[in-house]
Design a protein around this motif. Structure first.
Motif, PDB file in Angstrom:
ATOM      1  N   ILE A   1       1.267  -1.474   0.227  1.00 54.60           N
ATOM      2  CA  ILE A   1      -0.183   0.043   0.004  1.00 54.60           C
ATOM      3  C   ILE A   1       1.011   1.341  -0.117  1.00 54.60           C
ATOM      4  CG2 ILE A   1      -2.365   1.042   1.296  1.00 54.60           C
ATOM      5  CD1 ILE A   1      -2.561  -1.203  -0.104  1.00 54.60           C
ATOM      6  N   VAL A   2       0.788   2.101  -1.080  1.00 56.59           N
ATOM      7  CA  VAL A   2       2.298   2.950  -1.516  1.00 56.59           C
ATOM      8  C   VAL A   2       1.417   4.210  -1.223  1.00 56.59           C
ATOM      9  CG1 VAL A   2       4.268   3.123  -2.725  1.00 56.59           C
ATOM     10  CG2 VAL A   2       3.570   1.013  -2.580  1.00 56.59           C
ATOM     11  N   SER A   3       2.285   4.887  -0.672  1.00 58.62           N
ATOM     12  CA  SER A   3       2.130   7.013  -0.530  1.00 58.62           C
ATOM     13  C   SER A   3       2.966   7.768  -1.968  1.00 58.62           C
ATOM     14  CB  SER A   3       2.026   7.165   1.129  1.00 58.62           C
ATOM     15  OG  SER A   3       1.435   8.419   0.608  1.00 58.62           O
ATOM     16  N   ILE A   4       2.252   8.441  -2.304  1.00 61.46           N
ATOM     17  CA  ILE A   4       2.884   8.545  -2.759  1.00 61.46           C
ATOM     18  C   ILE A   4       2.669   9.976  -3.282  1.00 61.46           C
ATOM     19  CG2 ILE A   4       3.247   8.747  -5.332  1.00 61.46           C
ATOM     20  CD1 ILE A   4       2.228   5.568  -5.839  1.00 61.46           C
TER      21      ILE A   4
ATOM     22  N   ALA B   1       9.490   8.832  -9.373  1.00 65.15           N
ATOM     23  CA  ALA B   1       7.741   9.293  -8.969  1.00 65.15           C
ATOM     24  C   ALA B   1       8.097  10.301 -10.169  1.00 65.15           C
ATOM     25  CB  ALA B   1       7.173  10.056  -7.948  1.00 65.15           C
ATOM     26  N   ALA B   2       7.014  10.261 -11.180  1.00 69.07           N
ATOM     27  CA  ALA B   2       7.056  10.884 -11.828  1.00 69.07           C
ATOM     28  C   ALA B   2       4.915  11.815 -11.768  1.00 69.07           C
ATOM     29  CB  ALA B   2       7.020  10.946 -13.937  1.00 69.07           C
ATOM     30  N   ALA B   3       5.011  12.979 -12.096  1.00 65.36           N
ATOM     31  CA  ALA B   3       3.755  13.521 -12.471  1.00 65.36           C
ATOM     32  C   ALA B   3       3.314  14.327 -13.170  1.00 65.36           C
ATOM     33  CB  ALA B   3       2.851  13.587 -10.859  1.00 65.36           C
ATOM     34  N   PRO B   4       3.981  14.759 -14.423  1.00 64.83           N
ATOM     35  CA  PRO B   4       4.242  15.444 -15.407  1.00 64.83           C
ATOM     36  C   PRO B   4       3.207  16.567 -15.493  1.00 64.83           C
ATOM     37  CG  PRO B   4       4.204  13.484 -16.832  1.00 64.83           C
ATOM     38  CD  PRO B   4       3.917  13.147 -15.422  1.00 64.83           C
ATOM     39  N   ILE B   5       1.430  15.277 -15.566  1.00 68.85           N
ATOM     40  CA  ILE B   5       0.715  16.992 -15.940  1.00 68.85           C
ATOM     41  C   ILE B   5      -0.234  16.661 -14.841  1.00 68.85           C
ATOM     42  CG2 ILE B   5      -1.609  17.573 -17.654  1.00 68.85           C
ATOM     43  CD1 ILE B   5       0.514  17.277 -19.071  1.00 68.85           C
ATOM     44  N   ILE B   6      -0.089  17.525 -13.615  1.00 63.37           N
ATOM     45  CA  ILE B   6      -1.349  17.862 -12.468  1.00 63.37           C
ATOM     46  C   ILE B   6      -1.963  18.612 -12.743  1.00 63.37           C
ATOM     47  CG2 ILE B   6      -1.618  17.517  -9.725  1.00 63.37           C
ATOM     48  CD1 ILE B   6       1.895  16.756  -9.830  1.00 63.37           C
TER      49      ILE B   6
ATOM     50  N   LYS C   1       2.741   8.214 -10.133  1.00 61.45           N
ATOM     51  CA  LYS C   1       3.111   6.584 -10.526  1.00 61.45           C
ATOM     52  C   LYS C   1       4.583   6.533  -9.936  1.00 61.45           C
ATOM     53  CE  LYS C   1       4.672   3.031 -13.539  1.00 61.45           C
ATOM     54  NZ  LYS C   1       4.060   2.426 -15.419  1.00 61.45           N
ATOM     55  N   ALA C   2       5.063   5.813  -9.410  1.00 59.61           N
ATOM     56  CA  ALA C   2       6.112   5.091  -8.552  1.00 59.61           C
ATOM     57  C   ALA C   2       6.352   3.561  -9.213  1.00 59.61           C
ATOM     58  CB  ALA C   2       6.095   5.694  -7.100  1.00 59.61           C
ATOM     59  N   SER C   3       7.873   4.146  -9.183  1.00 61.91           N
ATOM     60  CA  SER C   3       8.812   2.641 -10.244  1.00 61.91           C
ATOM     61  C   SER C   3       9.751   2.313  -9.537  1.00 61.91           C
ATOM     62  CB  SER C   3       8.870   3.258 -11.760  1.00 61.91           C
ATOM     63  OG  SER C   3       7.051   3.166 -12.267  1.00 61.91           O
ATOM     64  N   PHE C   4      10.059   0.813  -9.044  1.00 55.49           N
ATOM     65  CA  PHE C   4      11.293   0.559  -8.291  1.00 55.49           C
ATOM     66  C   PHE C   4      12.090  -0.704  -9.596  1.00 55.49           C
ATOM     67  CE2 PHE C   4       9.861   2.376  -4.590  1.00 55.49           C
ATOM     68  CZ  PHE C   4      11.170   3.454  -4.579  1.00 55.49           C
ATOM     69  N   ASP C   5      12.224  -0.562 -10.480  1.00 51.90           N
ATOM     70  CA  ASP C   5      12.845  -0.710 -11.731  1.00 51.90           C
ATOM     71  C   ASP C   5      14.239  -2.485 -11.379  1.00 51.90           C
ATOM     72  OD1 ASP C   5      11.346   0.407 -13.409  1.00 51.90           O
ATOM     73  OD2 ASP C   5      12.874   1.668 -14.073  1.00 51.90           O
ATOM     74  N   ASP C   6      14.604  -2.101 -10.018  1.00 52.28           N
ATOM     75  CA  ASP C   6      15.440  -3.511  -9.796  1.00 52.28           C
ATOM     76  C   ASP C   6      14.751  -3.598  -8.278  1.00 52.28           C
ATOM     77  OD1 ASP C   6      17.009  -2.925 -12.048  1.00 52.28           O
ATOM     78  OD2 ASP C   6      17.708  -1.169 -10.408  1.00 52.28           O
TER      79      ASP C   6
ATOM     80  N   ALA D   1      10.209  -5.836  -9.822  1.00 51.77           N
ATOM     81  CA  ALA D   1      10.202  -4.867 -10.421  1.00 51.77           C
ATOM     82  C   ALA D   1       9.306  -4.552  -9.820  1.00 51.77           C
ATOM     83  CB  ALA D   1      10.119  -4.605 -11.695  1.00 51.77           C
ATOM     84  N   MET D   2       8.376  -3.139  -8.899  1.00 51.52           N
ATOM     85  CA  MET D   2       7.455  -2.698  -8.188  1.00 51.52           C
ATOM     86  C   MET D   2       6.889  -1.644  -9.234  1.00 51.52           C
ATOM     87  SD  MET D   2       5.142  -1.247  -6.346  1.00 51.52           S
ATOM     88  CE  MET D   2       6.356  -0.539  -4.457  1.00 51.52           C
ATOM     89  N   ASP D   3       5.899  -1.279  -9.481  1.00 48.42           N
ATOM     90  CA  ASP D   3       5.217  -0.291  -9.994  1.00 48.42           C
ATOM     91  C   ASP D   3       3.458  -0.339  -8.923  1.00 48.42           C
ATOM     92  OD1 ASP D   3       6.507   0.422 -11.797  1.00 48.42           O
ATOM     93  OD2 ASP D   3       5.276  -0.190 -13.744  1.00 48.42           O
ATOM     94  N   GLY D   4       3.892   1.286  -8.479  1.00 49.68           N
ATOM     95  CA  GLY D   4       2.195   1.691  -8.131  1.00 49.68           C
ATOM     96  C   GLY D   4       2.303   3.142  -8.579  1.00 49.68           C
ATOM     97  N   LYS D   5       0.631   3.705  -8.623  1.00 52.65           N
ATOM     98  CA  LYS D   5      -0.197   4.593  -8.420  1.00 52.65           C
ATOM     99  C   LYS D   5      -0.299   5.094  -7.798  1.00 52.65           C
ATOM    100  CE  LYS D   5      -2.519   2.215 -12.474  1.00 52.65           C
ATOM    101  NZ  LYS D   5      -3.294   2.133 -13.790  1.00 52.65           N
ATOM    102  N   GLN D   6      -1.387   6.095  -7.877  1.00 48.47           N
ATOM    103  CA  GLN D   6      -2.652   6.461  -6.430  1.00 48.47           C
ATOM    104  C   GLN D   6      -2.801   7.980  -6.201  1.00 48.47           C
ATOM    105  OE1 GLN D   6      -1.406   7.933  -2.219  1.00 48.47           O
ATOM    106  NE2 GLN D   6      -1.613   5.734  -1.928  1.00 48.47           N
ATOM    107  N   TYR D   7      -3.991   7.855  -6.774  1.00 47.70           N
ATOM    108  CA  TYR D   7      -4.619   9.398  -6.758  1.00 47.70           C
ATOM    109  C   TYR D   7      -5.858   9.196  -6.062  1.00 47.70           C
ATOM    110  CZ  TYR D   7      -2.046   9.670 -11.581  1.00 47.70           C
ATOM    111  OH  TYR D   7      -0.742   8.913 -12.362  1.00 47.70           O
ATOM    112  N   ILE D   8      -5.791  10.427  -5.623  1.00 52.20           N
ATOM    113  CA  ILE D   8      -6.853  11.015  -4.955  1.00 52.20           C
ATOM    114  C   ILE D   8      -8.071  12.214  -5.396  1.00 52.20           C
ATOM    115  CG2 ILE D   8      -8.565  11.820  -2.571  1.00 52.20           C
ATOM    116  CD1 ILE D   8      -6.464   9.942  -1.122  1.00 52.20           C
TER     117      ILE D   8
END
Length: 453
Positions: free
Chosen positions: A13-16, A106-111, A137-142, A183-190
Motif C-alpha cells: 500500500i504505497v503512499s505517493i 515518481a513522476a507526475a508531469p501534468i497535474i 506513479k512510483a517505479s522501482f525497476d530493480d 520490479a514494482m510499480d505503484g500509482k495512487q490518485y485521490i
C-alpha cells in the motif's frame, strides 16, 4: 518457504505524495503556493482550498476562476546493507554482506486543478477540483530490498531442507548460483471535488462550511523471478506476480473562519477525518491464498485521510510588502491505515510555513517561502514500499498582473529531506541483521491563470 519469502508484498500500500503536505495529503494545488508556500490567510481564488472563509472578502462581486497545471518529480532511494546466507559449514549456515542501492522514481508531469467562486454581497459560493492525495506513479525497476532479502533467505532455507532430505544429493543454493529479477510499480490518485459557502458576518469576520467528495484510484503491479544460472541448470526457483487496481471514496466535512484586524488577516480551517476504504480489483495474484492474500479480489483495506488543522496570519508590512506565517497539524495517529500502521507513529504531523511577497511594480510581484515538515516516524512505521522523511521546503516565483481581471502565477518548489536510517537485528524477517538508509528528493513546477469575470 516460497509463500514466506515475499510476505512483505502485502505491505504494497504505497503512499505517493507528489506535493507538499502530510503523509497522505497534498496541500499545494496552485502556483501561488509554490511561489510563497504560506497561503492560509489569502483572500485570492486559491483560498478555495487554503482559506475558503477568506473568499467572503473578495474585493469584487461576480465569478472568479483559477486554472493550474503543475509538474512534480521525485526520487525515492534505498541504500541497503544486510547479511544473507552464503553457504553451509557442516550443519551451520554461513553468512556474508550484501549491499545494493535501489533507485525509485515518481513522476507526475501534468497535474491539473480548477478553482471557482461566485460572490454576491455577503455570500460567496466556492469550490475546486484537484488531486488532493497521491498524484503520480512510483517505479522501482530493480525491485526492493525487502523482496530480495526475503527471497534470498527463502531460497537458501528451502535448499538446505532439500539437501537434508536427499542426504546431500541436492546442492545448497547460494546467491552466486542464481539471478533475481524484480520490479514494482505503484500509482495512487485521490480526486477531490469541494463545494461550500462563505458568509461575511460583518466587516471583519467571515465563516465557511462545506464538504469534499474524494475518489481514490490506485494500482500496484509487481513481480519477482528467481532462476538458477544456466551453468547450474537454469531452474526456476521462485515466481510471484501481482496486478491489482484499487478504488474507494469518502466525504470530508470542512469548516473555516477568517478575521481581519487592520493590517492583519487571520485564517483558520479544519478538515475532518475522512473514512475511506479501498477495494481490490485484482487481475493477477499468484499467491492470493498465501503471501498476497491482502490483495485478493474484493478485499477492502482502510486508507483514511487524516483530519487537518490550518491556522495562518498575514500582515501588510507596507502597501507593497506582505508576509504570512502558518501552522498545519495532521492527526495521522487517528486515521486508519493498512495493518494499523498508524499505531506505530509517535505523533501527528506538524508543519510550519512562512512566506513573503513584494510588489516590485504594479504588474509584477516577486515572492518566496519556506516550510518545515516534522513527522512522527518510527522504525516500525517505515517500510521499503512506504517511507517518509522529515524535510524542509523552499519555494520561489512571481505573480504577473496581465490586466485588471487576469493574473498569472508561476512558481518552483523543491524539498530537501533528512535521510532516515533503519537498523534491524531481524531484517525483513530473515533472522539476520541489516540496515536501510531511506532518502528522497522532490521538485515541483507550476503555472496558474486566475481570471475575474
Amino acid at each position: 518457504m516460497r509463500k514466506i519469502s515475499l510476505i512483505g508484498f502485502v505491505m504494497l500500500i504505497v503512499s505517493i505524495p507528489t506535493f507538499a503536505g502530510g503523509l497522505l495529503t497534498n496541500t499545494n494545488q496552485h502556483a501561488a503556493f509554490l511561489r510563497m508556500l504560506s497561503r492560509g490567510a489569502t483572500i485570492e481564488i486559491d483560498g478555495a482550498l487554503s482559506n475558503p472563509a477568506g473568499l467572503a472578502f473578495l474585493p469584487n462581486d461576480g465569478f472568479h476562476v483559477g486554472l493550474s497545471i503543475q509538474s512534480a518529480f521525485q526520487t525515492r532511494n534505498i541504500d541497503a546493507s544486510f547479511m544473507t546466507y552464503s553457504g553451509l559449514d557442516g550443519a551451520t549456515p554461513t553468512v556474508s554482506d550484501f549491499n545494493k542501492y535501489y533507485k525509485g522514481k515518481a513522476a507526475a508531469p501534468i497535474i491539473p486543478s480548477v478553482f471557482a467562486a461566485y460572490k454576491k454581497g455577503d455570500w460567496t459560493i466556492s469550490g475546486f477540483f484537484a488531486i488532493t492525495g497521491g498524484g503520480g506513479k512510483a517505479s522501482f525497476d530493480d525491485g526492493l530490498p525487502m523482496f530480495e532479502s526475503l527471497a534470498m533467505a527463502g531460497i537458501f532455507q528451502t535448499s538446505v531442507e532439500n539437501y537434508k532430505k536427499t542426504q546431500g544429493q541436492s546442492p545448497i543454493v547460494t546467491p552466486n548460483m542464481y539471478d533475481i529479477n524484480s520490479a514494482m510499480d505503484g500509482k495512487q490518485y485521490i480526486y477531490s471535488v469541494q463545494l461550500g459557502l462563505s458568509y461575511k458576518i460583518n466587516d471583519w469576520l467571515s465563516v465557511f462550511g462545506g464538504g469534499r467528495m474524494n475518489y481514490f484510484s490506485g494500482g500496484y503491479e509487481g513481480y519477482l523471478d528467481a532462476k538458477l544460472k544456466e551453468s547450474y541448470g537454469g531452474k526456476d526457483l521462485m515466481n510471484l506476480a501481482l496486478d491489482c487496481d484499487q478504488t474507494g471514496w469518502g466525504l470530508t466535512p470542512v469548516i473555516g473562519v477568517d478575521a481581519k484586524f487592520g493590517k492583519f488577516n487571520f485564517g483558520a480551517k479544519y478538515e475532518f477525518k475522512t473514512n475511506l476504504n479501498i477495494e481490490n480489483n485484482t487481475k493477477k495474484n499468484t499467491e492470493e491464498n498465501g503471501a498476497l492474500a491482502a490483495f485478493k479480489h474484493g478485499v477492502n483495506t482502510p486508507n483514511d485521510i487524516p483530519s487537518m488543522l490550518s491556522v495562518a496570519a498575514a500582515y501588510e508590512i507596507l502597501p507593497v510588502l506582505r508576509a504570512s506565517v502558518e501552522y498545519h497539524f495532521y492527526d495521522d495517529k487517528k486515521a486508519g491505515m493498512a495493518g494499523d500502521k498508524q499505531k506505530f507513529l509517535t505523533k501527528g504531523t506538524n508543519e510550519y510555513l512562512m512566506g513573503i511577497e513584494w510588489d516590485v511594480i504594479k504588474q509584477l510581484t516577486l515572492s518566496c517561502g519556506g516550510q518545515i515538515t516534522d513527522y512522527g516516524l518510527s522504525d516500525d512505521f517505515q517500510s521499503d514500499t512506504s517511507f517518509s522523511c522529515d524535510s524542509y521546503t523552499l519555494g520561489v516565483g512571481a505573480k504577473v498582473k496581465l490586466s485588471e481581471r487576469a493574473a498569472l502565477n508561476v512558481g518552483y518548489m523543491w524539498t530537501t529531506y533528512e535521510d532516515y536510517t533503519k537498523t534491524s537485528k531481524n531484517y525483513n524477517g530473515t533472522g539476520l541483521p541489516g540496515t536501510n538508509v531511506y532518502s528522497r528528493t522532490n521538485k515541483v513546477f507550476g503555472v496558474s491563470l486566475d481570471y475575474r469575470f
